[in-house]
Design a protein around this motif. Structure first.
Motif, PDB file in Angstrom:
ATOM      1  N   VAL A 102     -18.333   1.045 -32.408  1.00 36.87           N
ATOM      2  CA  VAL A 102     -16.892   0.930 -32.590  1.00 36.87           C
ATOM      3  C   VAL A 102     -16.549   1.781 -33.808  1.00 36.87           C
ATOM      4  N   ILE A 103     -15.752   2.808 -33.588  1.00 36.50           N
ATOM      5  CA  ILE A 103     -15.394   3.751 -34.645  1.00 36.50           C
ATOM      6  C   ILE A 103     -13.965   3.452 -35.079  1.00 36.50           C
ATOM      7  N   PHE A 104     -13.810   3.074 -36.343  1.00 38.46           N
ATOM      8  CA  PHE A 104     -12.503   2.737 -36.897  1.00 38.46           C
ATOM      9  C   PHE A 104     -12.184   3.758 -37.986  1.00 38.46           C
ATOM     10  N   VAL A 105     -11.141   4.543 -37.759  1.00 37.46           N
ATOM     11  CA  VAL A 105     -10.717   5.575 -38.707  1.00 37.46           C
ATOM     12  C   VAL A 105      -9.341   5.187 -39.216  1.00 37.46           C
ATOM     13  N   SER A 106      -9.158   5.210 -40.541  1.00 35.94           N
ATOM     14  CA  SER A 106      -7.895   4.720 -41.088  1.00 35.94           C
ATOM     15  C   SER A 106      -7.433   5.527 -42.286  1.00 35.94           C
ATOM     16  N   GLN A 107      -6.117   5.454 -42.504  1.00 33.86           N
ATOM     17  CA  GLN A 107      -5.493   5.928 -43.731  1.00 33.86           C
ATOM     18  C   GLN A 107      -4.825   4.724 -44.361  1.00 33.86           C
ATOM     19  N   ARG A 108      -5.125   4.483 -45.633  1.00 34.31           N
ATOM     20  CA  ARG A 108      -4.644   3.296 -46.345  1.00 34.31           C
ATOM     21  C   ARG A 108      -3.263   3.490 -46.933  1.00 34.31           C
ATOM     22  N   VAL A 153      -6.948 -12.434 -38.470  1.00 32.76           N
ATOM     23  CA  VAL A 153      -6.117 -12.485 -39.685  1.00 32.76           C
ATOM     24  C   VAL A 153      -6.210 -11.150 -40.420  1.00 32.76           C
ATOM     25  N   ALA A 154      -7.419 -10.621 -40.569  1.00 37.39           N
ATOM     26  CA  ALA A 154      -7.600  -9.327 -41.239  1.00 37.39           C
ATOM     27  C   ALA A 154      -6.909  -8.206 -40.461  1.00 37.39           C
ATOM     28  N   GLN A 155      -7.000  -8.247 -39.137  1.00 42.64           N
ATOM     29  CA  GLN A 155      -6.326  -7.233 -38.315  1.00 42.64           C
ATOM     30  C   GLN A 155      -4.814  -7.264 -38.555  1.00 42.64           C
ATOM     31  N   ASP A 156      -4.238  -8.451 -38.575  1.00 45.57           N
ATOM     32  CA  ASP A 156      -2.795  -8.585 -38.788  1.00 45.57           C
ATOM     33  C   ASP A 156      -2.394  -8.067 -40.169  1.00 45.57           C
ATOM     34  N   ARG A 157      -3.160  -8.408 -41.190  1.00 45.95           N
ATOM     35  CA  ARG A 157      -2.852  -7.913 -42.538  1.00 45.95           C
ATOM     36  C   ARG A 157      -3.007  -6.406 -42.604  1.00 45.95           C
ATOM     37  N   GLY A 158      -3.994  -5.878 -41.881  1.00 50.20           N
ATOM     38  CA  GLY A 158      -4.165  -4.429 -41.846  1.00 50.20           C
ATOM     39  C   GLY A 158      -2.930  -3.734 -41.315  1.00 50.20           C
ATOM     40  N   LYS A 159      -2.356  -4.279 -40.260  1.00 48.60           N
ATOM     41  CA  LYS A 159      -1.166  -3.674 -39.641  1.00 48.60           C
ATOM     42  C   LYS A 159       0.074  -3.803 -40.518  1.00 48.60           C
ATOM     43  N   THR A 160       0.165  -4.878 -41.316  1.00 48.43           N
ATOM     44  CA  THR A 160       1.373  -5.098 -42.115  1.00 48.43           C
ATOM     45  C   THR A 160       1.251  -4.648 -43.564  1.00 48.43           C
ATOM     46  N   GLU A 161       0.007  -4.571 -44.096  1.00 46.75           N
ATOM     47  CA  GLU A 161      -0.153  -4.302 -45.534  1.00 46.75           C
ATOM     48  C   GLU A 161      -1.058  -3.122 -45.885  1.00 46.75           C
ATOM     49  N   TRP A 162      -2.155  -2.920 -45.162  1.00 44.12           N
ATOM     50  CA  TRP A 162      -3.211  -2.049 -45.668  1.00 44.12           C
ATOM     51  C   TRP A 162      -3.276  -0.654 -45.062  1.00 44.12           C
ATOM     52  N   TYR A 163      -2.800  -0.477 -43.852  1.00 45.84           N
ATOM     53  CA  TYR A 163      -2.983   0.807 -43.176  1.00 45.84           C
ATOM     54  C   TYR A 163      -1.667   1.502 -42.881  1.00 45.84           C
ATOM     55  N   LYS A 164      -1.631   2.801 -43.214  1.00 48.43           N
ATOM     56  CA  LYS A 164      -0.532   3.661 -42.758  1.00 48.43           C
ATOM     57  C   LYS A 164      -0.711   3.915 -41.268  1.00 48.43           C
ATOM     58  N   ASN A 165      -1.951   4.160 -40.889  1.00 46.87           N
ATOM     59  CA  ASN A 165      -2.297   4.371 -39.482  1.00 46.87           C
ATOM     60  C   ASN A 165      -3.797   4.181 -39.312  1.00 46.87           C
ATOM     61  N   PHE A 166      -4.198   3.981 -38.070  1.00 49.72           N
ATOM     62  CA  PHE A 166      -5.628   3.878 -37.777  1.00 49.72           C
ATOM     63  C   PHE A 166      -5.868   4.171 -36.309  1.00 49.72           C
ATOM     64  N   SER A 167      -7.117   4.504 -36.011  1.00 52.49           N
ATOM     65  CA  SER A 167      -7.541   4.640 -34.620  1.00 52.49           C
ATOM     66  C   SER A 167      -8.805   3.820 -34.439  1.00 52.49           C
ATOM     67  N   LEU A 168      -8.995   3.354 -33.220  1.00 55.44           N
ATOM     68  CA  LEU A 168     -10.162   2.550 -32.881  1.00 55.44           C
ATOM     69  C   LEU A 168     -10.729   3.096 -31.577  1.00 55.44           C
ATOM     70  N   ARG A 169     -12.009   3.423 -31.608  1.00 58.33           N
ATOM     71  CA  ARG A 169     -12.664   3.962 -30.414  1.00 58.33           C
ATOM     72  C   ARG A 169     -13.946   3.172 -30.161  1.00 58.33           C
ATOM     73  N   VAL A 170     -14.156   2.815 -28.909  1.00 62.07           N
ATOM     74  CA  VAL A 170     -15.378   2.116 -28.509  1.00 62.07           C
ATOM     75  C   VAL A 170     -16.179   3.087 -27.648  1.00 62.07           C
ATOM     76  N   CYS A 171     -17.421   3.318 -28.037  1.00 61.12           N
ATOM     77  CA  CYS A 171     -18.263   4.315 -27.368  1.00 61.12           C
ATOM     78  C   CYS A 171     -19.604   3.704 -26.980  1.00 61.12           C
TER      79      CYS A 171
END
Length: 108
Positions: A15-21, A80-98
């Protein structure tokens, strides 16, 4: 999170998670450490590798099955962490499952 994860023989999943904070920590560091600790206790977890600079973060977690990934996604503390990520921590992100079909490890 230290070094390269030694994974089993493929196949397994990444699972590849790429983010901008967003600016500021806002509890992100503590939560990130808790999520790695919690993930490592989940059935099917194989390891995690992560790197971040000022602009971009990349975290790759390894799992033995799609079911293990689904169970982690649905974990209540992780949600809970996912929700906080969307509202507080990340400008954007991508998630890829390979599916990993082949891997190679070199060590000097």
């Amino acid at each position: 999170m230290g070094g390269i994860v030694i994974t089993p023989e493929p196949p397994y999943y990444a699972v590849i998670f790429v983010s901008q904070r967003t600016e500021g920590d806002k509890g992100y560091g503590i939560m990130a450490d808790k999520m790695v600790e919690l993930a490592s206790q989940q059935k099917g977890f194989l390891g995690v590798e992560s790197a971040r600079d000022e602009g971009l973060g990349i975290t790759v977690s390894y799992w033995d099955s799609l079911e293990a990934i689904k169970d982690w996604k649905e974990n209540s503390a992780h949600r809970v962490a996912q929700d906080r990520g969307k509202t507080e921590w990340y400008k954007n992100f991508s998630l890829r499952v390979c599916k990993v079909e082949r891997d190679k490890f070199f060590e000097m």
